[in-house]
Design a protein around this motif. Sequence first.
Motif, mmCIF file in Angstrom:
data_model
loop_
_atom_site.group_PDB
_atom_site.id
_atom_site.type_symbol
_atom_site.label_atom_id
_atom_site.label_comp_id
_atom_site.label_asym_id
_atom_site.label_seq_id
_atom_site.Cartn_x
_atom_site.Cartn_y
_atom_site.Cartn_z
ATOM 1 N N ALA A 214 0.827 -1.207 0.000
ATOM 2 C CA ALA A 214 0.000 0.000 0.000
ATOM 3 C C ALA A 214 0.858 1.253 0.000
ATOM 4 C CB ALA A 214 -0.921 -0.008 1.216
ATOM 5 N N THR A 215 0.272 2.381 -0.423
ATOM 6 C CA THR A 215 1.053 3.604 -0.641
ATOM 7 C C THR A 215 1.260 4.429 0.621
ATOM 8 O OG1 THR A 215 -0.939 4.817 -1.277
ATOM 9 C CG2 THR A 215 0.316 3.761 -3.040
ATOM 10 N N GLU A 251 14.169 6.002 11.565
ATOM 11 C CA GLU A 251 15.108 6.784 12.365
ATOM 12 C C GLU A 251 15.145 8.249 11.932
ATOM 13 O OE1 GLU A 251 16.551 2.547 11.942
ATOM 14 O OE2 GLU A 251 15.863 4.129 10.597
ATOM 15 N N ARG A 252 14.994 8.480 10.627
ATOM 16 C CA ARG A 252 15.124 9.849 10.110
ATOM 17 C C ARG A 252 13.853 10.359 9.443
ATOM 18 N NH1 ARG A 252 21.304 10.025 7.605
ATOM 19 N NH2 ARG A 252 22.381 9.531 9.556
ATOM 20 N N GLY A 253 12.793 9.596 9.507
ATOM 21 C CA GLY A 253 11.495 10.111 9.121
ATOM 22 C C GLY A 253 11.248 10.263 7.629
ATOM 23 N N ILE A 254 11.672 9.262 6.831
ATOM 24 C CA ILE A 254 11.319 9.220 5.408
ATOM 25 C C ILE A 254 10.543 7.930 5.186
ATOM 26 C CG2 ILE A 254 12.139 9.249 3.031
ATOM 27 C CD1 ILE A 254 12.782 11.800 4.452
ATOM 28 N N TYR A 255 9.262 8.068 4.798
ATOM 29 C CA TYR A 255 8.358 6.922 4.834
ATOM 30 C C TYR A 255 7.764 6.602 3.457
ATOM 31 C CZ TYR A 255 8.558 8.222 9.759
ATOM 32 O OH TYR A 255 8.987 8.539 11.019
ATOM 33 N N GLY A 256 7.645 5.301 3.192
ATOM 34 C CA GLY A 256 7.001 4.843 1.969
ATOM 35 C C GLY A 256 7.728 5.217 0.697
ATOM 36 N N PRO A 257 9.047 5.036 0.626
ATOM 37 C CA PRO A 257 9.758 5.397 -0.601
ATOM 38 C C PRO A 257 9.393 4.448 -1.738
ATOM 39 C CG PRO A 257 11.212 4.169 0.846
ATOM 40 C CD PRO A 257 9.935 4.389 1.611
ATOM 41 N N GLY A 258 9.127 5.011 -2.905
ATOM 42 C CA GLY A 258 8.778 4.153 -4.018
ATOM 43 C C GLY A 258 8.433 4.914 -5.266
ATOM 44 N N HIS A 259 7.791 4.221 -6.165
ATOM 45 C CA HIS A 259 7.506 4.680 -7.528
ATOM 46 C C HIS A 259 8.730 5.405 -8.105
ATOM 47 C CE1 HIS A 259 4.272 4.994 -10.567
ATOM 48 N NE2 HIS A 259 5.258 5.670 -11.128
ATOM 49 N N THR A 279 7.009 12.405 4.798
ATOM 50 C CA THR A 279 7.836 12.691 5.978
ATOM 51 C C THR A 279 7.046 12.485 7.266
ATOM 52 O OG1 THR A 279 7.310 15.043 5.765
ATOM 53 C CG2 THR A 279 9.358 14.273 4.745
ATOM 54 N N TYR A 280 5.914 11.797 7.193
ATOM 55 C CA TYR A 280 5.136 11.438 8.384
ATOM 56 C C TYR A 280 4.322 10.189 8.073
ATOM 57 C CZ TYR A 280 1.641 14.140 5.735
ATOM 58 O OH TYR A 280 0.819 14.626 4.758
ATOM 59 N N THR A 281 3.831 9.532 9.116
ATOM 60 C CA THR A 281 3.060 8.304 8.954
ATOM 61 C C THR A 281 1.587 8.470 9.285
ATOM 62 O OG1 THR A 281 3.565 7.585 11.212
ATOM 63 C CG2 THR A 281 5.072 6.866 9.473
ATOM 64 N N GLU A 282 1.238 9.495 10.051
ATOM 65 C CA GLU A 282 -0.151 9.670 10.480
ATOM 66 C C GLU A 282 -0.931 10.378 9.378
ATOM 67 O OE1 GLU A 282 -1.396 8.269 13.174
ATOM 68 O OE2 GLU A 282 0.608 7.444 13.505
ATOM 69 N N ILE A 283 -1.555 9.614 8.514
ATOM 70 C CA ILE A 283 -2.297 10.150 7.376
ATOM 71 C C ILE A 283 -3.775 10.206 7.739
ATOM 72 C CG2 ILE A 283 -2.905 9.801 4.955
ATOM 73 C CD1 ILE A 283 -0.272 8.199 4.695
ATOM 74 N N ASN A 292 1.064 14.984 0.253
ATOM 75 C CA ASN A 292 2.455 15.200 0.635
ATOM 76 C C ASN A 292 3.381 14.025 0.373
ATOM 77 O OD1 ASN A 292 2.176 17.912 1.592
ATOM 78 N ND2 ASN A 292 1.027 17.068 3.319
ATOM 79 N N ARG A 293 3.234 13.452 -0.819
ATOM 80 C CA ARG A 293 4.283 12.584 -1.323
ATOM 81 C C ARG A 293 5.223 13.476 -2.124
ATOM 82 N NH1 ARG A 293 1.205 7.787 -4.277
ATOM 83 N NH2 ARG A 293 -0.176 9.502 -4.836
ATOM 84 N N HIS A 294 6.453 13.585 -1.654
ATOM 85 C CA HIS A 294 7.410 14.525 -2.236
ATOM 86 C C HIS A 294 8.427 13.784 -3.115
ATOM 87 C CE1 HIS A 294 5.616 17.191 0.611
ATOM 88 N NE2 HIS A 294 6.278 16.739 1.661
ATOM 89 N N THR A 295 8.966 14.490 -4.095
ATOM 90 C CA THR A 295 10.013 13.945 -4.960
ATOM 91 C C THR A 295 11.375 14.087 -4.297
ATOM 92 O OG1 THR A 295 8.799 14.415 -6.999
ATOM 93 C CG2 THR A 295 11.190 14.190 -7.173
ATOM 94 N N PHE A 296 12.095 12.975 -4.210
ATOM 95 C CA PHE A 296 13.460 12.941 -3.686
ATOM 96 C C PHE A 296 14.401 12.389 -4.761
ATOM 97 C CE2 PHE A 296 10.820 12.768 0.062
ATOM 98 C CZ PHE A 296 11.529 13.396 1.071
ATOM 99 N N VAL A 297 15.671 12.754 -4.656
ATOM 100 C CA VAL A 297 16.702 12.141 -5.497
ATOM 101 C C VAL A 297 17.891 11.770 -4.623
ATOM 102 C CG1 VAL A 297 16.044 13.361 -7.618
ATOM 103 C CG2 VAL A 297 17.728 14.383 -6.096
#
Length: 316
Positions: A214-215, A251-259, A279-283, A292-297
């Motif tokens: 799940a996302t 530990e550093r608060g980056i959750y559900g990395p994917g796509h 950057t949080y889990t309580e949706i 707030n799914r953000h783009t990271f590189v």
Amino acid sequence: MIKPLIEQRADPYIYKHTDGNYYFIASVPEYDRLELRRASTIAGLVDAEKITVWTKPDSGPYSDLIWAPEIHHVHIEGQQPTWAIYFAAAPSREIKHDLFQHRMYALTTTDADPMQAEWSLQQVDSGIDSFCLDATVFTHQGKHYYLWAQKGPDIPGNSNLYIAEMDSPTTIVGEPVLLTKPEYDWEVIGFLVNEGPAVIKKNGRIFIGYSASATNHNYCMGLLWADENADLLNPASWEKSPVPVLQSCYERGIYGPGHNSFTVSEDGSEDILVFHARTYTEIVGDPLWDPNRHTFVKTICWNHEGFPEFGKPSEP
């Protein structure tokens, strides 16, 4: 601590073209349009002008939940080079009352500049009439391949990964080939999902990064690979990691990395992983509508056996 490159852009895709520019496209929180931006550097994409190249109609077969676009420059021998934006869209609610009835579509143009192009739209038919999305394309040894996620006939779950050869930027030939279905514990949390495939070629292998579960914070990345000289349409050519290769960093608060998708650094010396995460889990409410799914590189490391090591999503 890694920071988002671009906020509120899910399913990110960054393509470096032969003109030296990077092209960025992703799902927007409203799921109502296809928005393209261009810059000469990855960092420059943050403030680059956003061009809306297509907006969904108010009703009809592709008028809801515009998801996961990718931009590619496709050149099949004997055909004009074509810009193609692949995406998934659902029909309006009065047509289909079930929310998730996506099919795959493509915007195409033979204009040289995709930022100022006239686009045409058509459906990409996989040959299976069911929920499908997340198409990508790649070329290998003169052949062109279409790779996507779809709910398979007589297979439990939400989506599996399929591959087929292409004979044009918008048509496939032959029967779809099943590459992987959700089977490990980390692929079936919340939903049974294999989706969002992306291809990188390196060290004599073809690698496919994909996403599972799940996302929310359970979303994670898996990995397939095949020898570069293997028959890519033979499922036996592919191996699959039994463990996720990128997952939430509590530990550093980056959750559900994917796509994920892949690109390269400005000088071409480094391979870059592109992915989204929260950057949080309580949706509150349905994760689908949380913007707030953000783009990271982040840079990809390669080990002595020639495999990618993605590390933690929180590491730059």
